[in-house]
Design an enzyme around this catalytic site. Sequence first.
Site, PDB file in Angstrom:
ATOM      1  N   SER A 259     -16.960  10.902  35.049  1.00 53.44           N
ATOM      2  CA  SER A 259     -16.960  10.514  33.638  1.00 53.44           C
ATOM      3  C   SER A 259     -17.831  11.466  32.821  1.00 53.44           C
ATOM      4  O   SER A 259     -18.510  12.340  33.364  1.00 53.44           O
ATOM      5  CB  SER A 259     -17.478   9.074  33.477  1.00 53.44           C
ATOM      6  OG  SER A 259     -18.884   9.041  33.676  1.00 53.44           O
TER       7      SER A 259
ATOM      8  N   SER B  42     -20.453  10.590  30.999  1.00 52.93           N
ATOM      9  CA  SER B  42     -21.707   9.939  30.623  1.00 52.93           C
ATOM     10  C   SER B  42     -22.919  10.862  30.743  1.00 52.93           C
ATOM     11  O   SER B  42     -23.972  10.584  30.167  1.00 52.93           O
ATOM     12  CB  SER B  42     -21.936   8.689  31.486  1.00 52.93           C
ATOM     13  OG  SER B  42     -22.205   9.045  32.826  1.00 52.93           O
TER      14      SER B  42
ATOM     15  N   LYS C 294     -27.113   9.065  36.877  1.00 53.04           N
ATOM     16  CA  LYS C 294     -27.762   9.024  35.566  1.00 53.04           C
ATOM     17  C   LYS C 294     -29.093   9.758  35.684  1.00 53.04           C
ATOM     18  O   LYS C 294     -29.466  10.255  36.742  1.00 53.04           O
ATOM     19  CB  LYS C 294     -28.017   7.581  35.115  1.00 53.04           C
ATOM     20  CG  LYS C 294     -26.796   6.669  35.110  1.00 53.04           C
ATOM     21  CD  LYS C 294     -25.778   7.006  34.029  1.00 53.04           C
ATOM     22  CE  LYS C 294     -24.579   6.057  34.096  1.00 53.04           C
ATOM     23  NZ  LYS C 294     -23.526   6.434  33.128  1.00 53.04           N
TER      24      LYS C 294
ATOM     25  N   SER D 195     -22.465   6.082  27.467  1.00 54.91           N
ATOM     26  CA  SER D 195     -22.950   5.905  28.831  1.00 54.91           C
ATOM     27  C   SER D 195     -23.251   4.438  29.080  1.00 54.91           C
ATOM     28  O   SER D 195     -24.012   3.808  28.334  1.00 54.91           O
ATOM     29  CB  SER D 195     -24.220   6.737  29.066  1.00 54.91           C
ATOM     30  OG  SER D 195     -24.783   6.454  30.331  1.00 54.91           O
TER      31      SER D 195
END
Length: 303
Positions: free
Chosen positions: A108, A110, A165, A268
């Site tokens: 993704s 994010s 992350k 995100s």
Amino acid sequence: MSLQAILGNFALILFVLTVVTGVIWFLDVFYLARQRRVRADAALAGFDVRQAKLKADGIKTDDSGRAALEADMLRQPTWIEYSGSFFPVIALVFFLRSFLYEPFKIPSSSMVPTLAVGDLILVNKFTYGIRLPVINKKIIEVNQPQRGDVMVFKYPKDTSLDYIKRVVAVPGDKIVYKNKRLTINGKEISYEALPDHLDEERLTYFKQYREHIGNSPHKIVIDERSPAYVANPDSFPHRELCTYNLEGFACSVPAGHYFMMGDNRDNSLDSRYWGFVPDEYIVGKAFFIWMNLSNPSRIGGFE
């Protein structure tokens, strides 16, 4: 654990294959091969007796069949041969992937602009401690995650999924995110304005900054059209340590947990929504892009 979760757990599949092929290899080396040797010796002894009897009767014999008989009797069954061949390869992959480095693919946006969709990255599995594979239990302490690290971890709401992350806050930190600016333990994080970031998928420009957290300055993207508040956060464990308002949120990070955010701040799904990441869910530290098939120029390290 459901069948789908088992099939999605590549570490578990590798572990099972390593054990199965290893047991077969062990049995063959220390038992089955000896049994084949015993049967081969008996067959060869019978062959020699028959040949000697023929010679005693004056019949000309051909001893070339002896070697072929021995080779046939000692030949491994196909399933043992394949297991023995695959075992060292599977075991090596399992060891490297479990204790040293594991590859991941970014699914993704994010973590844009740091990581792009399709990036194939390497994750250091030992920098945060040595963990037993499959159950992910730490057995040797090494280092602790630091603010600014890019970390892969098990998604707290579904541990069969891996998320990536950035570590924004560590155990004991008090984090405030107000009007899209971070304050950690009462200290405002500095931001350096950079040229706008072009989202090539949506052909839209977004504000880009260099955020200085700890010793890891890195780029982030802000969508100024998105509101500052967090919409519909979950009822996650330790939710009482967080407060939300129209300007953002504030959280105190409990012991043994980490607060994670994506660099693409307004695109995100991270700790703002589903909560803290426990230490036992940590997979490793991402540190290198080893391939992006659509953009090979991205290969290399990142902030």
